[in-house]
Design a protein around this motif. Structure first.
Motif, PDB file in Angstrom:
ATOM      1  N   ASP A  83      -6.255  -6.723  -0.638  1.00 53.61           N
ATOM      2  CA  ASP A  83      -7.279  -7.372   0.179  1.00 53.61           C
ATOM      3  C   ASP A  83      -7.097  -6.936   1.631  1.00 53.61           C
ATOM      4  O   ASP A  83      -6.693  -7.703   2.499  1.00 53.61           O
ATOM      5  CB  ASP A  83      -7.156  -8.899   0.051  1.00 53.61           C
ATOM      6  CG  ASP A  83      -8.318  -9.619   0.732  1.00 53.61           C
ATOM      7  OD1 ASP A  83      -9.323  -8.959   1.052  1.00 53.61           O
ATOM      8  OD2 ASP A  83      -8.194 -10.840   0.942  1.00 53.61           O
ATOM      9  N   TYR A  84      -7.384  -5.657   1.874  1.00 50.12           N
ATOM     10  CA  TYR A  84      -7.213  -5.083   3.201  1.00 50.12           C
ATOM     11  C   TYR A  84      -8.203  -3.933   3.346  1.00 50.12           C
ATOM     12  O   TYR A  84      -8.296  -3.074   2.466  1.00 50.12           O
ATOM     13  CB  TYR A  84      -5.783  -4.567   3.380  1.00 50.12           C
ATOM     14  CG  TYR A  84      -5.435  -4.187   4.803  1.00 50.12           C
ATOM     15  CD1 TYR A  84      -4.757  -5.077   5.632  1.00 50.12           C
ATOM     16  CD2 TYR A  84      -5.804  -2.946   5.324  1.00 50.12           C
ATOM     17  CE1 TYR A  84      -4.439  -4.727   6.936  1.00 50.12           C
ATOM     18  CE2 TYR A  84      -5.500  -2.602   6.629  1.00 50.12           C
ATOM     19  CZ  TYR A  84      -4.820  -3.488   7.424  1.00 50.12           C
ATOM     20  OH  TYR A  84      -4.510  -3.153   8.734  1.00 50.12           O
ATOM     21  N   ARG A  85      -8.907  -3.918   4.447  1.00 53.82           N
ATOM     22  CA  ARG A  85      -9.878  -2.853   4.703  1.00 53.82           C
ATOM     23  C   ARG A  85      -9.181  -1.707   5.441  1.00 53.82           C
ATOM     24  O   ARG A  85      -8.694  -1.889   6.550  1.00 53.82           O
ATOM     25  CB  ARG A  85     -11.068  -3.384   5.501  1.00 53.82           C
ATOM     26  CG  ARG A  85     -11.873  -4.422   4.712  1.00 53.82           C
ATOM     27  CD  ARG A  85     -13.188  -4.762   5.381  1.00 53.82           C
ATOM     28  NE  ARG A  85     -13.958  -5.703   4.572  1.00 53.82           N
ATOM     29  CZ  ARG A  85     -14.745  -5.344   3.569  1.00 53.82           C
ATOM     30  NH1 ARG A  85     -14.884  -4.060   3.276  1.00 53.82           N
ATOM     31  NH2 ARG A  85     -15.402  -6.249   2.874  1.00 53.82           N
ATOM     32  N   GLN A 106     -15.297   3.592  10.108  1.00 55.25           N
ATOM     33  CA  GLN A 106     -15.624   3.003   8.810  1.00 55.25           C
ATOM     34  C   GLN A 106     -14.375   2.378   8.185  1.00 55.25           C
ATOM     35  O   GLN A 106     -13.272   2.925   8.298  1.00 55.25           O
ATOM     36  CB  GLN A 106     -16.191   4.060   7.859  1.00 55.25           C
ATOM     37  CG  GLN A 106     -17.461   4.732   8.370  1.00 55.25           C
ATOM     38  CD  GLN A 106     -18.628   3.764   8.456  1.00 55.25           C
ATOM     39  OE1 GLN A 106     -18.910   3.044   7.510  1.00 55.25           O
ATOM     40  NE2 GLN A 106     -19.295   3.748   9.595  1.00 55.25           N
ATOM     41  N   LEU A 107     -14.552   1.234   7.521  1.00 51.48           N
ATOM     42  CA  LEU A 107     -13.472   0.555   6.817  1.00 51.48           C
ATOM     43  C   LEU A 107     -13.854   0.424   5.346  1.00 51.48           C
ATOM     44  O   LEU A 107     -15.026   0.253   5.014  1.00 51.48           O
ATOM     45  CB  LEU A 107     -13.214  -0.833   7.409  1.00 51.48           C
ATOM     46  CG  LEU A 107     -12.852  -0.901   8.896  1.00 51.48           C
ATOM     47  CD1 LEU A 107     -12.773  -2.353   9.345  1.00 51.48           C
ATOM     48  CD2 LEU A 107     -11.531  -0.192   9.165  1.00 51.48           C
ATOM     49  N   SER A 108     -12.858   0.487   4.480  1.00 52.05           N
ATOM     50  CA  SER A 108     -13.141   0.401   3.049  1.00 52.05           C
ATOM     51  C   SER A 108     -11.959  -0.237   2.311  1.00 52.05           C
ATOM     52  O   SER A 108     -10.803  -0.044   2.700  1.00 52.05           O
ATOM     53  CB  SER A 108     -13.419   1.793   2.471  1.00 52.05           C
ATOM     54  OG  SER A 108     -13.738   1.725   1.104  1.00 52.05           O
ATOM     55  N   ARG A 138       1.365  -6.201   7.597  1.00 51.57           N
ATOM     56  CA  ARG A 138       1.305  -4.752   7.786  1.00 51.57           C
ATOM     57  C   ARG A 138      -0.071  -4.310   8.288  1.00 51.57           C
ATOM     58  O   ARG A 138      -1.073  -4.970   8.054  1.00 51.57           O
ATOM     59  CB  ARG A 138       1.620  -4.020   6.471  1.00 51.57           C
ATOM     60  CG  ARG A 138       3.078  -4.130   6.056  1.00 51.57           C
ATOM     61  CD  ARG A 138       3.354  -3.305   4.809  1.00 51.57           C
ATOM     62  NE  ARG A 138       4.739  -3.411   4.392  1.00 51.57           N
ATOM     63  CZ  ARG A 138       5.707  -2.580   4.769  1.00 51.57           C
ATOM     64  NH1 ARG A 138       5.417  -1.555   5.551  1.00 51.57           N
ATOM     65  NH2 ARG A 138       6.945  -2.751   4.352  1.00 51.57           N
ATOM     66  N   HIS A 139      -0.063  -3.173   8.957  1.00 55.19           N
ATOM     67  CA  HIS A 139      -1.298  -2.557   9.437  1.00 55.19           C
ATOM     68  C   HIS A 139      -1.279  -1.091   9.018  1.00 55.19           C
ATOM     69  O   HIS A 139      -0.236  -0.440   9.022  1.00 55.19           O
ATOM     70  CB  HIS A 139      -1.405  -2.671  10.967  1.00 55.19           C
ATOM     71  CG  HIS A 139      -1.400  -4.082  11.456  1.00 55.19           C
ATOM     72  ND1 HIS A 139      -2.526  -4.872  11.443  1.00 55.19           N
ATOM     73  CD2 HIS A 139      -0.402  -4.855  11.959  1.00 55.19           C
ATOM     74  CE1 HIS A 139      -2.231  -6.074  11.930  1.00 55.19           C
ATOM     75  NE2 HIS A 139      -0.945  -6.089  12.240  1.00 55.19           N
ATOM     76  N   PHE A 140      -2.463  -0.590   8.664  1.00 56.02           N
ATOM     77  CA  PHE A 140      -2.557   0.769   8.135  1.00 56.02           C
ATOM     78  C   PHE A 140      -3.619   1.541   8.902  1.00 56.02           C
ATOM     79  O   PHE A 140      -4.704   1.027   9.163  1.00 56.02           O
ATOM     80  CB  PHE A 140      -2.899   0.737   6.650  1.00 56.02           C
ATOM     81  CG  PHE A 140      -1.987  -0.160   5.855  1.00 56.02           C
ATOM     82  CD1 PHE A 140      -0.711   0.236   5.515  1.00 56.02           C
ATOM     83  CD2 PHE A 140      -2.426  -1.421   5.449  1.00 56.02           C
ATOM     84  CE1 PHE A 140       0.129  -0.598   4.790  1.00 56.02           C
ATOM     85  CE2 PHE A 140      -1.605  -2.258   4.723  1.00 56.02           C
ATOM     86  CZ  PHE A 140      -0.321  -1.852   4.392  1.00 56.02           C
ATOM     87  N   ALA A 141      -3.287   2.793   9.218  1.00 54.73           N
ATOM     88  CA  ALA A 141      -4.204   3.627   9.986  1.00 54.73           C
ATOM     89  C   ALA A 141      -5.126   4.447   9.107  1.00 54.73           C
ATOM     90  O   ALA A 141      -6.179   4.905   9.567  1.00 54.73           O
ATOM     91  CB  ALA A 141      -3.404   4.563  10.899  1.00 54.73           C
ATOM     92  N   SER A 142      -4.742   4.626   7.840  1.00 58.17           N
ATOM     93  CA  SER A 142      -5.523   5.473   6.932  1.00 58.17           C
ATOM     94  C   SER A 142      -4.986   5.294   5.520  1.00 58.17           C
ATOM     95  O   SER A 142      -3.909   4.706   5.326  1.00 58.17           O
ATOM     96  CB  SER A 142      -5.406   6.942   7.340  1.00 58.17           C
ATOM     97  OG  SER A 142      -4.065   7.383   7.171  1.00 58.17           O
ATOM     98  N   PRO A 143      -5.707   5.796   4.516  1.00 63.86           N
ATOM     99  CA  PRO A 143      -5.156   5.752   3.154  1.00 63.86           C
ATOM    100  C   PRO A 143      -3.806   6.456   3.047  1.00 63.86           C
ATOM    101  O   PRO A 143      -2.913   5.989   2.330  1.00 63.86           O
ATOM    102  CB  PRO A 143      -6.232   6.447   2.318  1.00 63.86           C
ATOM    103  CG  PRO A 143      -7.504   6.210   3.069  1.00 63.86           C
ATOM    104  CD  PRO A 143      -7.118   6.267   4.516  1.00 63.86           C
ATOM    105  N   ALA A 144      -3.665   7.582   3.738  1.00 64.33           N
ATOM    106  CA  ALA A 144      -2.384   8.298   3.692  1.00 64.33           C
ATOM    107  C   ALA A 144      -1.269   7.460   4.309  1.00 64.33           C
ATOM    108  O   ALA A 144      -0.127   7.467   3.822  1.00 64.33           O
ATOM    109  CB  ALA A 144      -2.510   9.637   4.421  1.00 64.33           C
TER     110      ALA A 144
END
Length: 288
Positions: free
Chosen positions: A72-74, A81-83, A187-193
């Motif tokens: 549950d995180y975009r 764009q967020l997904s 946690r925070h994420f900058a990209s799928p990678a």
């Protein structure tokens, strides 16, 4: 008693829960009921199946469970764009070793590309791959042509869980809940990678190094070697994975892949172009 056993088996095959007293009536048993009950007690498990509360003993290299986890995180995917993207999770049943990768979609090509990536990291494949009835894998109760071709090229087999039975692959289901509560918060994420990189580090430093009681108070990372030793080797060449399609390029010279538009050189407007996409790259070529 041995003379009556074929009749007992025939009844249990059709009615696995039939009481021994009823079996006695059906086969014309006139001797000690205790003797009959003892024999039925031995035979019945062959037809009744595994009790959901029973513990399954897994052999090294025998089984891996697969699932899609939807955090549950975009995730930022570029251009503001967020997904919400799926994460393909694999759990080795014997060693309890986990690995995962975030994939672009739940389409068959993307799922199989993720499976090949995780198996390539291991360098081997279990003798059985267990999935639920994910639509791209076996939504109608039998493997899709894409999934069947993939497992065939690996020399393994695909086993689909019965409908509405999450406990059939409860190990990976419980791991998904574990990830929700132990990896994701804060946690925070900058990209799928970036998500996959953080997840890989957490799995290596924490999840796969915790002592697990069900494998004899050992750590998955220590049991992995024993698991790998009994797995099958991977084929020398990679199977066909990812997305692929052919379209005629329209006048606006853009093609859409996974909800994104990609421009193509205007010189091939009106001609067919071949589109292939893996987990990292989209390729568009005109072979005419």
């Amino acid at each position: 008693m041995d003379a009556f056993e074929p009749q007992i088996r025939a009844l249990l095959r059709e009615y696995p829960t039939m009481p021994a007293t009823v079996i006695a009536q059906r086969i014309g048993w006139s001797r000690s009921l205790t003797v009959l009950k003892d024999r039925v007690r031995v035979i019945r498990p062959e037809f009744r199946g595994v009790d959901p509360a029973d513990r399954v003993i897994y052999q090294p290299g025998g089984c891996s469970q697969w699932d899609l986890w939807f955090p549950d995180y975009r995730i930022p995917v570029g251009h503001n764009q967020l997904s919400m993207l799926p994460v393909l999770v694999m759990t080795l049943a014997f060693s309890r070793y986990r690995s995962a990768v975030m994939i672009p979609s739940r389409q068959g090509g993307d799922i199989l590309a993720g499976m090949w990536l995780l198996l390539s990291q291991l360098g081997a494949v279990t003798r059985k791959l267990v999935w639920d009835r994910e639509s791209a894998i076996g939504g109608k109760g039998k493997p899709t042509a894409l999934a069947a071709g993939f497992v065939g090229s690996l020399g393994t087999r695909l086993e689909l869980a019965p409908p509405c039975d999450p406990e059939y692959k409860g190990m990976v289901e419980r791991n998904n809940r574990f990830f929700e509560t132990s990896f994701l918060p804060g946690r925070h994420f900058a990209s799928p990678a970036d998500f996959t990189a953080q997840f890989d580090r957490w799995l290596a430093d924490y999840a796969n190094t915790r002592v697990v009681r069900s494998i004899g108070d050992r750590r998955p990372c220590d049991v992995l070697t024993e698991d790998l030793a009994q797995m099958a080797t991977l084929p020398p060449s990679a199977p066909q994975v990812g997305l692929s399609t052919r379209v005629r390029l329209g006048r606006d010279y853009y093609v859409r892949v996974a909800g994104n538009d990609y421009s193509v050189h205007p010189s091939v407007i009106g001609r067919f172009v071949d589109i292939t996409a893996d987990l990292h790259r989209v390729r568009i070529a005109c072979g005419e």
